[in-house]
Enzyme design. Structure first.
Site, PDB file in Angstrom:
ATOM      1  N   LYS A   1      -3.254 -12.508   6.309  1.00 31.00           N
ATOM      2  CA  LYS A   1      -3.606 -11.089   6.277  1.00 31.00           C
ATOM      3  C   LYS A   1      -5.072 -10.963   6.661  1.00 31.00           C
ATOM      4  O   LYS A   1      -5.949 -11.532   6.005  1.00 31.00           O
ATOM      5  CB  LYS A   1      -3.369 -10.505   4.890  1.00 31.00           C
ATOM      6  CG  LYS A   1      -3.738  -9.031   4.790  1.00 31.00           C
ATOM      7  CD  LYS A   1      -3.397  -8.442   3.438  1.00 31.00           C
ATOM      8  CE  LYS A   1      -3.781  -6.976   3.357  1.00 31.00           C
ATOM      9  NZ  LYS A   1      -3.485  -6.394   2.047  1.00 31.00           N
TER      10      LYS A   1
ATOM     11  N   ARG B   1      -5.691   3.745   3.825  1.00 28.86           N
ATOM     12  CA  ARG B   1      -6.684   4.102   2.804  1.00 28.86           C
ATOM     13  C   ARG B   1      -6.464   5.542   2.348  1.00 28.86           C
ATOM     14  O   ARG B   1      -6.627   5.858   1.177  1.00 28.86           O
ATOM     15  CB  ARG B   1      -8.112   3.899   3.354  1.00 28.86           C
ATOM     16  CG  ARG B   1      -8.383   2.465   3.829  1.00 28.86           C
ATOM     17  CD  ARG B   1      -8.715   1.532   2.684  1.00 28.86           C
ATOM     18  NE  ARG B   1      -8.477   0.127   3.025  1.00 28.86           N
ATOM     19  CZ  ARG B   1      -9.347  -0.693   3.599  1.00 28.86           C
ATOM     20  NH1 ARG B   1     -10.553  -0.266   3.924  1.00 28.86           N
ATOM     21  NH2 ARG B   1      -9.034  -1.942   3.871  1.00 28.86           N
TER      22      ARG B   1
ATOM     23  N   ARG C   1     -13.225  -5.947   2.610  1.00 23.48           N
ATOM     24  CA  ARG C   1     -12.498  -7.013   1.913  1.00 23.48           C
ATOM     25  C   ARG C   1     -12.710  -8.369   2.582  1.00 23.48           C
ATOM     26  O   ARG C   1     -11.855  -9.245   2.522  1.00 23.48           O
ATOM     27  CB  ARG C   1     -10.998  -6.690   1.912  1.00 23.48           C
ATOM     28  CG  ARG C   1     -10.629  -5.307   1.384  1.00 23.48           C
ATOM     29  CD  ARG C   1      -9.139  -5.222   1.138  1.00 23.48           C
ATOM     30  NE  ARG C   1      -8.647  -3.872   0.967  1.00 23.48           N
ATOM     31  CZ  ARG C   1      -8.817  -3.120  -0.129  1.00 23.48           C
ATOM     32  NH1 ARG C   1      -9.491  -3.602  -1.149  1.00 23.48           N
ATOM     33  NH2 ARG C   1      -8.323  -1.892  -0.195  1.00 23.48           N
TER      34      ARG C   1
ATOM     35  N   GLU D   1      -3.199 -20.873   6.022  1.00 26.21           N
ATOM     36  CA  GLU D   1      -2.820 -19.984   4.917  1.00 26.21           C
ATOM     37  C   GLU D   1      -1.292 -19.929   4.763  1.00 26.21           C
ATOM     38  O   GLU D   1      -0.767 -19.967   3.645  1.00 26.21           O
ATOM     39  CB  GLU D   1      -3.351 -18.567   5.172  1.00 26.21           C
ATOM     40  CG  GLU D   1      -4.854 -18.383   4.935  1.00 26.21           C
ATOM     41  CD  GLU D   1      -5.176 -18.194   3.455  1.00 26.21           C
ATOM     42  OE1 GLU D   1      -4.274 -18.313   2.599  1.00 26.21           O
ATOM     43  OE2 GLU D   1      -6.352 -17.915   3.150  1.00 26.21           O
TER      44      GLU D   1
ATOM     45  N   LYS E   1      -0.037 -10.075   9.135  1.00 27.97           N
ATOM     46  CA  LYS E   1      -0.425  -8.664   9.063  1.00 27.97           C
ATOM     47  C   LYS E   1      -1.871  -8.491   9.475  1.00 27.97           C
ATOM     48  O   LYS E   1      -2.712  -9.252   8.980  1.00 27.97           O
ATOM     49  CB  LYS E   1      -0.232  -8.206   7.622  1.00 27.97           C
ATOM     50  CG  LYS E   1      -0.671  -6.812   7.319  1.00 27.97           C
ATOM     51  CD  LYS E   1      -0.542  -6.541   5.854  1.00 27.97           C
ATOM     52  CE  LYS E   1      -1.067  -5.159   5.551  1.00 27.97           C
ATOM     53  NZ  LYS E   1      -1.045  -4.876   4.136  1.00 27.97           N
TER      54      LYS E   1
ATOM     55  N   SER F   1      -0.525   0.668   9.273  1.00 26.87           N
ATOM     56  CA  SER F   1      -0.760   2.099   9.425  1.00 26.87           C
ATOM     57  C   SER F   1      -1.475   2.461  10.726  1.00 26.87           C
ATOM     58  O   SER F   1      -1.076   3.402  11.418  1.00 26.87           O
ATOM     59  CB  SER F   1      -1.540   2.619   8.216  1.00 26.87           C
ATOM     60  OG  SER F   1      -2.762   1.915   8.060  1.00 26.87           O
TER      61      SER F   1
ATOM     62  N   TYR G   1       6.460   1.873   9.267  1.00 24.78           N
ATOM     63  CA  TYR G   1       6.592   3.262   8.820  1.00 24.78           C
ATOM     64  C   TYR G   1       7.649   4.010   9.630  1.00 24.78           C
ATOM     65  O   TYR G   1       8.067   5.094   9.240  1.00 24.78           O
ATOM     66  CB  TYR G   1       5.225   3.968   8.913  1.00 24.78           C
ATOM     67  CG  TYR G   1       4.204   3.279   8.027  1.00 24.78           C
ATOM     68  CD1 TYR G   1       4.210   3.505   6.652  1.00 24.78           C
ATOM     69  CD2 TYR G   1       3.316   2.339   8.539  1.00 24.78           C
ATOM     70  CE1 TYR G   1       3.333   2.838   5.829  1.00 24.78           C
ATOM     71  CE2 TYR G   1       2.427   1.660   7.726  1.00 24.78           C
ATOM     72  CZ  TYR G   1       2.439   1.910   6.359  1.00 24.78           C
ATOM     73  OH  TYR G   1       1.595   1.229   5.538  1.00 24.78           O
TER      74      TYR G   1
HETATM   75  C1  PBG Z   1      -3.382  -3.953  -0.061  1.00 23.88           C
HETATM   76  C2  PBG Z   1      -2.687  -3.478   1.151  1.00 23.88           C
HETATM   77  C3  PBG Z   1      -3.243  -2.845   2.257  1.00 23.88           C
HETATM   78  C4  PBG Z   1      -2.202  -2.596   3.139  1.00 23.88           C
HETATM   79  C5  PBG Z   1      -1.044  -3.051   2.543  1.00 23.88           C
HETATM   80  N1  PBG Z   1      -1.360  -3.611   1.321  1.00 23.88           N
HETATM   81  C6  PBG Z   1      -4.617  -2.375   2.485  1.00 23.88           C
HETATM   82  C7  PBG Z   1      -5.700  -3.333   2.644  1.00 23.88           C
HETATM   83  O1  PBG Z   1      -5.522  -4.543   2.573  1.00 23.88           O
HETATM   84  O2  PBG Z   1      -6.815  -2.868   2.827  1.00 23.88           O
HETATM   85  C8  PBG Z   1      -2.348  -1.945   4.475  1.00 23.88           C
HETATM   86  C9  PBG Z   1      -1.089  -1.502   5.089  1.00 23.88           C
HETATM   87  C10 PBG Z   1      -1.258  -0.616   6.234  1.00 23.88           C
HETATM   88  O3  PBG Z   1      -2.368  -0.396   6.765  1.00 23.88           O
HETATM   89  O4  PBG Z   1      -0.239  -0.064   6.673  1.00 23.88           O
HETATM   90  N2  PBG Z   1      -2.619  -3.738  -1.219  1.00 23.88           N
END
Ligand code: PBG
Length: 324
Positions: free
Chosen positions: A194, A204, A215, A231, A246, A272, A311
């Protein structure tokens, strides 16, 4: 000229015959946002077609997913009250755990109910873990909270826990905690590779994120492909039942290599910002929305994803059925 690849592209029937991947509704997982404070759905501006839903909507959302024939749903929830430890994540009466209970009751064995296992929706500071005295994310203290959260989600009825926090050792910690509690049948989907991505922007808004900063001390550097393989390998060794890459399209190289090295099912999360890009361009009339969503899905499947979190899952399922 002896070789003419175009021969296999001459007719729709020929193209259908030689097609390498055939996405199916059952491959798809729909993320669902439940907001504790809502009594009706509230559209998410940056994710056209996606809303935050009240708890009461869960059975109908499950029914729509079953009806569409998709493989599963991934639950996210936004609590009324946040604190530094993210306590609402572990409380049996917490909004996510109640949403899981409602979803698994409605789903029975017709649909896989997944839950996001991470603290960012629940902490007042918006980080995916708890903080130490210096304000840094404390890996090992977070693992203990994840273990408690995993027990709560499993007891609520989740079938799969989505470990998205990118803490070291999170898969082993959660597996150990579940097994010790006799919860041996709950599967773990590890967000193995990730990346700290700009493509999470609209998410967000979807979870009313409280995060200030970034992060980058836990999510991966977008420049690192081999580290993604490492990982993924670690998560598999720690006992992950499924692993995920991801975001998806900017990381198809990582996805392909993870799929090649891995012996467990591999998922890709079309996040997203990836979804929003298609929606925004389509809204301007700059691309064909349906064709772009289908092409994105096909590309993730071709690169090696067995499962795609998107989505657009419900619409994609309908389009796939239509074109069969
Ligand atoms: C963290 C999480 C995130 C997403 C899924 N789980 C946000 C992040 O890591 O900042 C993002 C998913 C998306 O953008 O569709 N719990």
């Amino acid at each position: 000229m002896t070789v003419r690849p175009r021969r296999l592209r001459t007719t729709p029937a020929m193209r259908r015959l030689v097609r390498e991947v055939r996405p199916h509704p059952a491959d798809l997982v729909l993320p669902v946002f439940i907001h504790e404070d809502l009594s009706e759905a509230r559209p998410i501006g940056s994710l056209p077609g996606v809303s935050q839903h009240p708890l009461s909507a869960v059975p109908a959302l499950v029914e729509a997913a079953v009806e569409a024939g998709i493989g599963g749903i991934m639950l996210f929830a936004i609590p009324s009250v946040r604190d530094a430890e993210g306590s609402a994540a572990c409380a049996p009466g917490g909004v996510l755990n109640r949403a899981i209970a409602a979803a698994s009751r409605a789903a029975g064995d017709r649909l896989v109910v997944m839950a996001d296992l991470c603290l960012d929706e629940f902490t007042s500071h918006g980080h995916c873990g708890v903080l130490d005295a210096d304000g840094a994310v404390d890996n090992d203290a977070t693992l203990e909270v994840y273990a408690a959260m995993a027990r709560a989600q499993s007891r609520a009825g989740a079938h799969v826990l989505g470990l998205s926090g990118m803490m070291d050792g999170q898969v082993a910690a959660v597996r150990g905690a579940l097994d010790a509690a006799g919860l041996t049948d709950i599967s773990l989907l590890a967000y193995a590779a990730k990346y700290a991505s700009a493509f999470y922007g609209p998410f967000r808004e979807a979870v009313d994120s409280q995060l200030v900063g970034d992060r980058r001390t836990y999510q991966m550097d977008p420049a690192n492909g081999r580290e993604g393989l490492r990982e993924a390998e670690l998560d598999e060794l720690e006992g992950a039942d499924l692993i995920m890459v991801k975001p998806a399209l900017p990381y198809l190289d990582v996805l392909a290599e993870v799929a090649a090295q891995s012996r467990v099912p591999v998922a890709a999360y079309h996040v997203s910002g990836e979804y929003a890009q298609i929606e925004a361009a389509a809204a301007h009339g700059w691309i064909d929305r349906r064709a772009a969503h289908l092409e994105a899905l096909t590309s993730m499947r071709r690169a090696g994803a067995d499962i795609v979190v998107t989505y657009a899952a419900l619409e994609l399922a309908a389009w796939l059925e239509e074109s069969r």
